[in-house]
Design a protein around this motif. Structure first.
Motif: not given
Length: 423
Positions: A423, A280, A282-289, A296
């Protein structure tokens, strides 16, 4: 003029050709070894005792002076003939020569060589994004050179200098790898400058004919092997009931065949369950500023479990060996590839801070458990890096951690230049 000594090179080596061209233009005579076989003679003890790296071109003068690296040898030879004008007429022109020599080697030739090796699969499996990045960076350099030559015949002053011969030598190589017909149309001044230099009467025989490629060298995947169609097997003969003695022998043979052992369970899987889900994150880091409200970092601090996970700073131990930024970035990618077996336990943000020949590799890891070794020792070169556990309640550690994730880290004046995320 008598020879100053022996230049160890081969007739076709690009850098050796550059040195020979400088010598010819300066009117300095050098001898070539009568029977030099590369990858054989340069590995012999007598050669390595003079030039420990075994590199060519290498120069040994008659008074015992030894020198390797094409740029250094070329400059030395040019300095032996001050009236040739190869080093310019004053300190500023000498510095401009050094500038363009360094530019030619690091900004044009380095990319040519690496693209060739990448496409041919010489040192690493082919990677399309890396190929694209290298081509884009070389294109940027060629645009700078084209603009400079738009209002000049030569690079430094109004006559041929060391810089012109050096640039011509690396362009000749690039014309066989990357500078194809469409690119040549974009850079008429570079081609004009190149042809002016290589067609000088003193240089023409050394540079020789140039191969102008129509299309840049491209990766060609190996052909897929065709699966052979096996003929239908004949019907199996009816099995006879084995005799009791044979059954006993079969059982004994079975006991001799080693049974496949079950794969050992990773001890990290035995750790108590954690409320922090690495996937979760890794997804947050990829999709959020990374920074800011709802970013993130805010997600991380809200969900992080410091009992089940830990944060570590990682630093390459041998930064003095680093040269070009893109090569250091590729080194990080290789390290990440070797960490693949720990992907489910690890997140990383590691980058290059600084410039060419003055950079470091550093970054941070978020990993399962409270010790770093069980996670990173799957990579054979894990000990080439130093690891320090970060305390996110410590303001300095927290600042470092956040900057490494946001890719705006600066260490001792060295700013973040390139980075990769695991990631």
């Amino acid at each position: 003029m008598s020879s100053i000594g022996t230049l160890y090179t081969t007739p076709v080596q690009d850098r050796g050709k550059r040195v020979r061209a400088v010598a010819a233009y300066a009117g300095v005579s050098v001898d070539l070894p009568e029977s030099y076989v590369h990858f054989e003679d340069n590995k012999k003890p007598e050669f390595l005792s003079k030039f420990p790296l075994g590199k060519i071109p290498s120069l040994e003068t008659k008074d015992g002076f030894k020198l390797f690296e094409a740029s250094a040898i070329s400059r030395y030879i040019a300095g032996l003939a001050p009236n040739s004008g190869l080093l310019g007429s004053d300190a500023k022109e000498a510095a401009l020569n050094d500038q363009w020599v360094s530019f030619a080697d690091s900004e044009i030739n380095a990319h040519t060589v690496f693209i060739f090796q990448l496409v041919k699969g010489v040192i690493t499996p082919y990677n399309k994004p890396i190929h694209t990045t290298l081509a884009e960076r070389q294109l940027r350099s060629l645009k700078v050179l084209e603009q400079h030559l738009a209002t000049r015949t030569f690079l430094v002053n109004h006559r041929i200098s060391l810089a012109d011969i050096t640039v011509a030598s690396v362009i000749q190589r690039a014309l066989t790898v990357t500078i194809d017909t469409p690119l040549r149309a974009q850079f008429p001044n570079i081609i004009r400058h190149f042809e002016t230099v290589v067609n000088q009467p003193k240089l023409k025989d050394i540079f020789g004919p140039t191969e102008y490629i129509e299309k840049a060298l491209a990766y060609v995947p190996p052909p897929k092997e065709k699966k052979e169609t096996k003929p239908a097997a004949p019907p199996a003969p009816k099995a006879e009931k084995p005799k009791p003695k044979v059954e006993e022998e079969d059982e004994e043979e079975d006991d001799l065949v080693p049974k496949e052992e079950p794969k050992p369970k990773n001890p990290l899987d035995s750790l108590p369950k954690s409320s922090f889900n690495l996937e979760d994150w890794k997804r947050a880091y990829s999709n959020l500023d990374t920074r800011g409200a709802g970013g993130a970092l805010e997600w991380f601090y809200k969900n992080f479990d410091k009992e089940g996970f830990s944060v570590w700073r990682t630093d390459f131990k041998y930064n003095e060996e680093l040269t070009q930024v893109f090569m250091s970035s590729n080194q990080i990618g290789g390290f990440f590839n070797r960490l693949e077996a720990s992907r489910k336990y690890l997140f990383g943000s590691v980058g290059v801070c600084g410039d060419a020949n003055n950079s470091i590799i550093t970054g941070v890891f978020i990993l399962r458990g409270l010790e770093v070794k069980p996670v990173v020792d799957v990579a054979p070169d894990w000990e080439s890096y130093a690891y320090k556990k970060l305390d996110l309640e410590n303001e300095e550690d927290k600042k470092y951690f956040e900057a490494a994730l946001a890719w705006d880290l600066e260490v001792d004046g060295k700013k973040w230049a390139d980075g990769k995320a695991f990631k």
